[in-house]
Write a protein that holds these residues in place. Structure first.
Motif, PDB file in Angstrom:
ATOM      1  N   ALA A  32      14.074  -6.287  -0.498  1.00  0.00           N
ATOM      2  CA  ALA A  32      14.131  -7.738  -0.252  1.00  0.00           C
ATOM      3  C   ALA A  32      14.183  -8.823  -1.391  1.00  0.00           C
ATOM      4  CB  ALA A  32      12.874  -7.753   0.670  1.00  0.00           C
ATOM      5  N   GLY A  33      14.119  -8.241  -2.540  1.00  0.00           N
ATOM      6  CA  GLY A  33      14.364  -8.909  -3.766  1.00  0.00           C
ATOM      7  C   GLY A  33      12.731  -9.334  -4.138  1.00  0.00           C
ATOM      8  N   LEU A  34      11.698  -8.703  -3.677  1.00  0.00           N
ATOM      9  CA  LEU A  34      10.559  -9.607  -4.040  1.00  0.00           C
ATOM     10  C   LEU A  34       9.896  -8.911  -5.207  1.00  0.00           C
ATOM     11  CD1 LEU A  34       8.847  -9.038  -0.391  1.00  0.00           C
ATOM     12  CD2 LEU A  34      10.428 -10.833  -1.311  1.00  0.00           C
ATOM     13  N   LYS A  35       9.022  -9.693  -5.784  1.00  0.00           N
ATOM     14  CA  LYS A  35       8.304  -9.287  -6.948  1.00  0.00           C
ATOM     15  C   LYS A  35       6.708  -9.446  -6.659  1.00  0.00           C
ATOM     16  CE  LYS A  35      12.006  -9.864 -10.253  1.00  0.00           C
ATOM     17  NZ  LYS A  35      12.432 -10.383 -11.618  1.00  0.00           N
ATOM     18  N   GLY A  36       5.907  -8.825  -7.552  1.00  0.00           N
ATOM     19  CA  GLY A  36       4.441  -9.030  -7.334  1.00  0.00           C
ATOM     20  C   GLY A  36       3.722  -7.877  -7.378  1.00  0.00           C
ATOM     21  N   THR A  37       2.676  -7.590  -6.673  1.00  0.00           N
ATOM     22  CA  THR A  37       1.655  -6.484  -6.776  1.00  0.00           C
ATOM     23  C   THR A  37       1.291  -6.197  -5.355  1.00  0.00           C
ATOM     24  OG1 THR A  37       1.200  -6.944  -9.008  1.00  0.00           O
ATOM     25  CG2 THR A  37      -0.176  -5.373  -8.027  1.00  0.00           C
ATOM     26  N   ILE A  38       1.333  -5.018  -5.014  1.00  0.00           N
ATOM     27  CA  ILE A  38       0.504  -4.336  -3.979  1.00  0.00           C
ATOM     28  C   ILE A  38      -0.497  -3.238  -4.187  1.00  0.00           C
ATOM     29  CG2 ILE A  38       0.821  -3.334  -1.779  1.00  0.00           C
ATOM     30  CD1 ILE A  38       3.591  -4.343  -1.330  1.00  0.00           C
ATOM     31  N   LEU A  39      -1.725  -3.618  -3.924  1.00  0.00           N
ATOM     32  CA  LEU A  39      -2.778  -2.596  -4.169  1.00  0.00           C
ATOM     33  C   LEU A  39      -3.190  -1.950  -3.100  1.00  0.00           C
ATOM     34  CD1 LEU A  39      -5.210  -4.775  -6.448  1.00  0.00           C
ATOM     35  CD2 LEU A  39      -3.238  -3.436  -6.976  1.00  0.00           C
ATOM     36  N   LEU A  40      -3.053  -0.476  -2.990  1.00  0.00           N
ATOM     37  CA  LEU A  40      -3.468   0.450  -1.889  1.00  0.00           C
ATOM     38  C   LEU A  40      -4.758   1.229  -2.338  1.00  0.00           C
ATOM     39  CD1 LEU A  40       0.088   1.776  -0.993  1.00  0.00           C
ATOM     40  CD2 LEU A  40      -1.403   0.061   0.379  1.00  0.00           C
ATOM     41  N   ALA A  41      -5.638   1.071  -1.402  1.00  0.00           N
ATOM     42  CA  ALA A  41      -6.840   1.937  -1.563  1.00  0.00           C
ATOM     43  C   ALA A  41      -7.250   2.574  -0.173  1.00  0.00           C
ATOM     44  CB  ALA A  41      -7.946   1.319  -2.110  1.00  0.00           C
ATOM     45  N   GLU A  42      -8.290   3.605  -0.281  1.00  0.00           N
ATOM     46  CA  GLU A  42      -8.588   4.190   0.945  1.00  0.00           C
ATOM     47  C   GLU A  42      -9.117   2.991   1.816  1.00  0.00           C
ATOM     48  OE1 GLU A  42     -11.770   7.350   2.920  1.00  0.00           O
ATOM     49  OE2 GLU A  42     -10.457   7.692   0.802  1.00  0.00           O
ATOM     50  N   GLU A  43      -9.719   1.892   1.272  1.00  0.00           N
ATOM     51  CA  GLU A  43     -10.520   1.057   1.985  1.00  0.00           C
ATOM     52  C   GLU A  43      -9.505  -0.152   2.439  1.00  0.00           C
ATOM     53  OE1 GLU A  43     -13.358  -0.909  -0.315  1.00  0.00           O
ATOM     54  OE2 GLU A  43     -11.975  -2.026  -1.660  1.00  0.00           O
ATOM     55  N   GLY A  44      -8.120  -0.281   2.243  1.00  0.00           N
ATOM     56  CA  GLY A  44      -7.457  -1.447   2.561  1.00  0.00           C
ATOM     57  C   GLY A  44      -6.152  -1.613   1.659  1.00  0.00           C
ATOM     58  N   ILE A  45      -5.714  -2.812   1.804  1.00  0.00           N
ATOM     59  CA  ILE A  45      -4.304  -3.240   0.978  1.00  0.00           C
ATOM     60  C   ILE A  45      -4.974  -4.718   0.537  1.00  0.00           C
ATOM     61  CG2 ILE A  45      -3.527  -4.255   3.086  1.00  0.00           C
ATOM     62  CD1 ILE A  45      -0.620  -3.267   2.133  1.00  0.00           C
ATOM     63  N   ASN A  46      -4.183  -4.876  -0.516  1.00  0.00           N
ATOM     64  CA  ASN A  46      -4.324  -6.441  -1.195  1.00  0.00           C
ATOM     65  C   ASN A  46      -2.856  -6.498  -1.699  1.00  0.00           C
ATOM     66  OD1 ASN A  46      -5.200  -8.889  -2.344  1.00  0.00           O
ATOM     67  ND2 ASN A  46      -6.299  -7.759  -4.059  1.00  0.00           N
ATOM     68  N   LEU A  47      -2.538  -7.536  -1.394  1.00  0.00           N
ATOM     69  CA  LEU A  47      -1.005  -7.935  -1.951  1.00  0.00           C
ATOM     70  C   LEU A  47      -0.568  -9.470  -2.183  1.00  0.00           C
ATOM     71  CD1 LEU A  47       1.003  -9.416   0.574  1.00  0.00           C
ATOM     72  CD2 LEU A  47       0.589  -6.983   1.453  1.00  0.00           C
ATOM     73  N   PHE A  48       0.162  -9.399  -3.306  1.00  0.00           N
ATOM     74  CA  PHE A  48       0.731 -10.804  -3.879  1.00  0.00           C
ATOM     75  C   PHE A  48       2.008 -10.511  -4.164  1.00  0.00           C
ATOM     76  CE2 PHE A  48      -3.514  -9.698  -5.322  1.00  0.00           C
ATOM     77  CZ  PHE A  48      -4.254 -10.663  -4.919  1.00  0.00           C
ATOM     78  N   LEU A  49       2.818 -11.331  -3.396  1.00  0.00           N
ATOM     79  CA  LEU A  49       4.163 -11.278  -3.548  1.00  0.00           C
ATOM     80  C   LEU A  49       5.048 -12.560  -3.536  1.00  0.00           C
ATOM     81  CD1 LEU A  49       5.117  -8.826  -0.479  1.00  0.00           C
ATOM     82  CD2 LEU A  49       4.877  -8.279  -2.673  1.00  0.00           C
ATOM     83  N   ALA A  50       6.242 -12.729  -4.115  1.00  0.00           N
ATOM     84  CA  ALA A  50       6.924 -13.995  -4.317  1.00  0.00           C
ATOM     85  C   ALA A  50       8.455 -13.467  -4.165  1.00  0.00           C
ATOM     86  CB  ALA A  50       6.398 -14.570  -5.376  1.00  0.00           C
ATOM     87  N   GLY A  51       9.009 -14.543  -3.526  1.00  0.00           N
ATOM     88  CA  GLY A  51      10.403 -14.422  -3.370  1.00  0.00           C
ATOM     89  C   GLY A  51      11.344 -15.108  -2.328  1.00  0.00           C
ATOM     90  N   ASP A  52      12.079 -15.262  -1.923  1.00  0.00           N
ATOM     91  CA  ASP A  52      12.990 -15.962  -0.800  1.00  0.00           C
ATOM     92  C   ASP A  52      11.985 -15.966   0.396  1.00  0.00           C
ATOM     93  OD1 ASP A  52      15.199 -17.189   0.689  1.00  0.00           O
ATOM     94  OD2 ASP A  52      14.735 -15.197   1.851  1.00  0.00           O
ATOM     95  N   ALA A  53      11.726 -17.245   0.819  1.00  0.00           N
ATOM     96  CA  ALA A  53      10.722 -17.383   2.265  1.00  0.00           C
ATOM     97  C   ALA A  53      11.005 -16.540   3.439  1.00  0.00           C
ATOM     98  CB  ALA A  53      10.916 -18.835   2.584  1.00  0.00           C
ATOM     99  N   GLU A  54      12.342 -16.356   3.734  1.00  0.00           N
ATOM    100  CA  GLU A  54      12.764 -15.252   4.890  1.00  0.00           C
ATOM    101  C   GLU A  54      12.333 -13.936   4.344  1.00  0.00           C
ATOM    102  OE1 GLU A  54      16.574 -14.332   7.690  1.00  0.00           O
ATOM    103  OE2 GLU A  54      16.649 -15.956   6.207  1.00  0.00           O
TER     104      GLU A  54
END
Length: 258
Positions: A32-54
């Motif tokens: 999708a052409g996105l950049k950022g960070t996704i964190l995955l742990a057994e307790e959940g997900i945390n994400l920071f993404l940026a790119g084209d709105a759609e």
């Protein structure tokens, strides 16, 4: 002209297949052409993404088709440029490290106060039951220095793992009051509120954190900016980035952003 959509989101939900999920999410994000960070742990997900709105919104919608992430909500901000250098998907022991395994937000979420309700309480000087309000900043000291709520308690912690000891040392100052813990986007203040409640303190979390407050309320009762872990460095209460920000190649959110 601001043309890049930035989102931050987290959800405490059990993930037992994070090793298998990691390449799937990275492939989707990169496609999708996105950049950022996704964190995955057994307790959940945390994400920071940026790119084209759609593309960003499409990624989130596809993620929500997984029942574990159906309740994921995002905070949206805009920037003129892409604030991330890479697309990273990381596996973590916790999406925000506290080192207290008994704190499990996916199983028992702490009560939350909505931003507009908090503003009303601050306007009137007490909660709806007439009790004094204590605002507790759960972020690291350097983040607090960019801005915080008027009159908020700041224990000058260096990392979130120090929070439990600080809370124990200052427990008497919180007892008998309505404590509202807050942070950037919600993760730290959610865990903090659970910990405080286990210690017998009447604690709530600010729903959506500071960024959620900015989105729904604006600047009222807040002084300064909110630090964010990307090249924008900090956001003003109108959610616009600070100008002229420089950053390193490693400019991506760490687990302590929330």
């Amino acid at each position: 002209m601001e043309r890049v959509l930035n989102i931050s989101a987290y959800l405490f939900t059990r993930i037992i297949d994070r090793e298998q999920l990691r390449p799937v999410l990275r492939e989707r994000a990169e496609a999708a052409g996105l950049k950022g960070t996704i964190l995955l742990a057994e307790e959940g997900i945390n994400l920071f993404l940026a790119g084209d709105a759609e593309a960003v919104r499409g990624f989130v919608e596809e993620l929500r088709t997984d029942s574990r992430f159906a309740e994921l909500t995002t905070t949206e901000t805009w920037s003129a440029e892409q604030p991330f250098r890479k697309m990273l998907v990381k596996l973590k022991r916790e999406i925000i490290r506290m080192d207290h395994p008994t704190i499990r937000p996916a199983e028992d979420r702490a009560p939350a106060v909505a931003p507009r309700t908090l503003k009303r309480w601050l306007d009137q000087g007490h909660d709806d039951g007439g009790r004094a309000i204590v605002l507790l900043d759960t972020r690291n000291a350097f983040e607090v220095d960019y801005g915080t709520f008027e009159g908020a308690i700041d224990w000058r912690i260096e990392r979130f793992t120090h929070f439990p000891d600080a809370a124990s040392a200052h427990r008497d100052a919180l007892e008998g009051k309505t404590v509202v813990s807050f942070c950037t986007g919600g993760i730290r203040c959610e865990k903090a509120a659970i910990y405080l409640r286990e210690e017998g303190i009447d604690a709530l979390q600010l729903d959506g954190g500071i960024l959620g407050y900015f989105e729904h309320v604006g600047q009222d009762h807040y002084d300064g900016e909110c630090f964010v872990f990307d090249e924008r460095e900090a956001l003003a209460p109108d959610l616009t980035p600070r100008d002229g920000v420089a950053s390193s190649d490693d400019a991506a959110p760490a687990p302590s952003t929330s």
